[in-house]
Write a protein that holds these residues in place. Structure first.
Motif, mmCIF file in Angstrom:
data_model
loop_
_atom_site.group_PDB
_atom_site.id
_atom_site.type_symbol
_atom_site.label_atom_id
_atom_site.label_comp_id
_atom_site.label_asym_id
_atom_site.label_seq_id
_atom_site.Cartn_x
_atom_site.Cartn_y
_atom_site.Cartn_z
ATOM 1 N N GLY A 13 0.663 -4.808 13.420
ATOM 2 C CA GLY A 13 1.325 -3.529 13.263
ATOM 3 C C GLY A 13 1.757 -3.248 11.834
ATOM 4 N N LEU A 14 1.592 -4.225 10.949
ATOM 5 C CA LEU A 14 2.009 -4.071 9.554
ATOM 6 C C LEU A 14 0.842 -3.757 8.612
ATOM 7 N N GLU A 15 -0.363 -3.711 9.151
ATOM 8 C CA GLU A 15 -1.540 -3.574 8.304
ATOM 9 C C GLU A 15 -1.513 -2.277 7.478
ATOM 10 N N ALA A 16 -1.293 -1.143 8.112
ATOM 11 C CA ALA A 16 -1.278 0.126 7.392
ATOM 12 C C ALA A 16 -0.091 0.196 6.443
ATOM 13 N N LEU A 17 1.064 -0.262 6.894
ATOM 14 C CA LEU A 17 2.254 -0.274 6.039
ATOM 15 C C LEU A 17 2.013 -1.110 4.786
ATOM 16 N N SER A 18 1.349 -2.254 4.948
ATOM 17 C CA SER A 18 1.056 -3.130 3.814
ATOM 18 C C SER A 18 0.082 -2.464 2.847
ATOM 19 N N ALA A 19 -0.935 -1.814 3.383
ATOM 20 C CA ALA A 19 -1.926 -1.152 2.532
ATOM 21 C C ALA A 19 -1.291 -0.039 1.707
ATOM 22 N N ILE A 20 -0.401 0.726 2.315
ATOM 23 C CA ILE A 20 0.257 1.825 1.598
ATOM 24 C C ILE A 20 1.193 1.280 0.528
ATOM 25 N N ALA A 21 1.986 0.277 0.884
ATOM 26 C CA ALA A 21 2.927 -0.297 -0.085
ATOM 27 C C ALA A 21 2.197 -0.886 -1.283
ATOM 28 N N ALA A 22 1.037 -1.500 -1.053
ATOM 29 C CA ALA A 22 0.289 -2.144 -2.128
ATOM 30 C C ALA A 22 -0.314 -1.141 -3.101
ATOM 31 N N ALA A 23 -0.639 0.064 -2.615
ATOM 32 C CA ALA A 23 -1.359 1.024 -3.461
ATOM 33 C C ALA A 23 -0.511 2.190 -3.929
ATOM 34 N N ALA A 24 0.753 2.251 -3.532
ATOM 35 C CA ALA A 24 1.549 3.458 -3.770
ATOM 36 C C ALA A 24 2.030 3.624 -5.209
ATOM 37 N N ALA A 25 2.451 2.534 -5.859
ATOM 38 C CA ALA A 25 3.121 2.639 -7.153
ATOM 39 C C ALA A 25 2.342 3.450 -8.195
ATOM 40 N N PRO A 26 1.041 3.250 -8.366
ATOM 41 C CA PRO A 26 0.319 4.052 -9.368
ATOM 42 C C PRO A 26 0.281 5.545 -9.047
ATOM 43 N N HIS A 27 0.631 5.913 -7.817
ATOM 44 C CA HIS A 27 0.607 7.321 -7.424
ATOM 45 C C HIS A 27 1.998 7.951 -7.421
ATOM 46 N N LEU A 28 2.991 7.216 -7.947
ATOM 47 C CA LEU A 28 4.346 7.731 -8.010
ATOM 48 C C LEU A 28 4.759 8.030 -9.451
ATOM 49 N N GLU A 29 5.479 9.139 -9.613
ATOM 50 C CA GLU A 29 6.086 9.421 -10.903
ATOM 51 C C GLU A 29 7.186 8.395 -11.163
ATOM 52 N N ASN A 30 7.587 8.288 -12.433
ATOM 53 C CA ASN A 30 8.695 7.412 -12.761
ATOM 54 C C ASN A 30 9.916 7.787 -11.921
ATOM 55 N N GLN A 31 10.533 6.815 -11.293
ATOM 56 C CA GLN A 31 11.651 6.983 -10.386
ATOM 57 C C GLN A 31 11.262 7.754 -9.125
ATOM 58 N N GLY A 32 9.978 7.713 -8.797
ATOM 59 C CA GLY A 32 9.522 8.311 -7.543
ATOM 60 C C GLY A 32 9.837 7.411 -6.361
ATOM 61 N N TRP A 33 9.776 7.978 -5.163
ATOM 62 C CA TRP A 33 10.178 7.254 -3.949
ATOM 63 C C TRP A 33 9.034 7.147 -2.960
ATOM 64 N N LEU A 34 8.934 5.973 -2.343
ATOM 65 C CA LEU A 34 8.043 5.760 -1.208
ATOM 66 C C LEU A 34 8.922 5.617 0.028
ATOM 67 N N ILE A 35 8.660 6.425 1.058
ATOM 68 C CA ILE A 35 9.491 6.454 2.265
ATOM 69 C C ILE A 35 8.584 6.229 3.469
ATOM 70 N N LEU A 36 8.843 5.138 4.198
ATOM 71 C CA LEU A 36 7.960 4.721 5.284
ATOM 72 C C LEU A 36 8.695 4.649 6.619
ATOM 73 N N GLU A 37 8.102 5.264 7.627
ATOM 74 C CA GLU A 37 8.597 5.055 8.995
ATOM 75 C C GLU A 37 7.916 3.816 9.568
#
Length: 330
Positions: A260-284
């Motif tokens: 159940g963590l597979e998609a959550l892990s994939a998003i967390a691993a790839a998100a940072a380059p797609h965030l502005e400085n001080q941007g937020w990743l919010i996961l349900e």
């Protein structure tokens, strides 16, 4: 076995309630070729019997019965009360019985009525998309807290931007867009059928400025960055018995692997380059997954990581921020 509701003939002179049916004017007599609808039980009687039939199959049998009868008769819940003594045409009664039977077989109410309210928006849903849940409104609330309400002044030279991954019906993206009309909102989904539902919802709600893209996670937004990334990805473990009760909904939106963590892990691993400085990743996530999701975020360079409780007091959403668009660890 589907139980056919008994019929009661209403007092003479009452016109059966039915969608699109027009009563005859005074003095008119129906021709022998006209098929006058047979009158049966009243609205209130039908509603009571529907609620009883669903009592052992729903956490909210009365509400389910009201929504299904309202769908059948084209009435709001308040309208059902106001017209409680009106007789219901036989054809409409049988349509209602059919909807009850589908509900008893496990069909979600939203699929039977075609809509689900989310963030006070009427969201169209089909079996191609996950039914929006009330607890997901927490995701919207947390995103809005991190987005400015107005785009004005020299300090703000661009509109804030939001990415909704696995958008499904578009409920999350549209809720945010409705509250931040100046924001640049993008919704991504891998399912063409789901994206069609989202696009139709945006048109119905007058929020056509949302940008919808087809693809898997970050693939459709290569090279782009956002102030906030939100996601309600599939997080149910493959062996979770809860999937049996969710079998009517698209499996691709519920489960993505054994833990159940597979998609959550994939998003967390790839998100940072797609965030502005001080941007937020919010996961349900699932109510028992908060510690694991927090560790995923910290492992990939996120700070200020914390989890938030939903309306029932369960940890439902975890978020974190980055201080550099490329701050990612292995």
């Amino acid at each position: 076995m589907t139980r056919v509701l008994p019929r009661i003939t209403p007092p003479q002179g009452n016109t059966p309630l039915g969608i699109g049916e027009i009563g005859l004017c005074n003095g008119e007599t129906p021709s022998s070729n006209d098929k006058a609808p047979m009158s049966t039980v009243s609205v209130s009687q039908l509603l009571q019997r529907g609620a009883r039939s669903l009592a052992d199959h729903s956490d909210s049998p009365r509400l389910d019965a009201e929504l299904l009868l309202g769908k059948t008769l084209g009435l709001s819940r308040s309208g059902l009360i106001a017209r409680g003594n009106d007789p219901v045409a036989s054809e409409r009664e049988q349509s209602y019985v059919s909807l009850l039977a589908q509900r008893l077989r496990g069909a979600p109410i939203a699929y039977l009525t075609g809509t689900r309210e989310f963030w006070s928006l009427a969201i169209r849903v089909t079996p191609a998309v996950l039914v929006p849940r009330p607890e997901t409104e927490l995701l919207v609330e947390l995103a809005l807290q991190r987005l400015p309400q107005r785009q004005a002044g020299p300090a703000v030279d661009r509109a804030c931007s939001v990415l909704d991954l696995g958008t499904g019906s578009g409920a999350i993206a549209l809720a945010i867009a409705s509250e931040r009309p100046g924001a640049r909102v993008t919704g991504v989904d891998i399912s063409p059928a789901a994206l069609e539902v989202a696009i139709q919802n945006s048109r119905d709600l007058g929020l056509a400025h949302v940008d919808w893209r087809l693809g898997s996670w970050f693939a459709p937004v290569q090279g782009e960055r956002f102030d906030v990334i939100v996601a309600n990805p599939p997080y149910v473990a493959a062996a979770d018995p809860a999937l049996e009760n969710l079998r009517a909904e698209p499996a691709i939106a519920l489960c993505d692997g054994p833990t159940g963590l597979e998609a959550l892990s994939a998003i967390a691993a790839a998100a940072a380059p797609h965030l502005e400085n001080q941007g937020w990743l919010i996961l349900e996530h699932g109510s028992n997954q908060a510690p694991d999701v927090a560790q995923l975020l910290e492992r990939h360079g996120f700070t200020q990581v914390r989890s938030h409780l939903d309306f029932s007091g369960k940890p439902r959403v975890t978020l974190g921020t980055v201080h550099s668009p490329h701050q990612e660890t292995t």
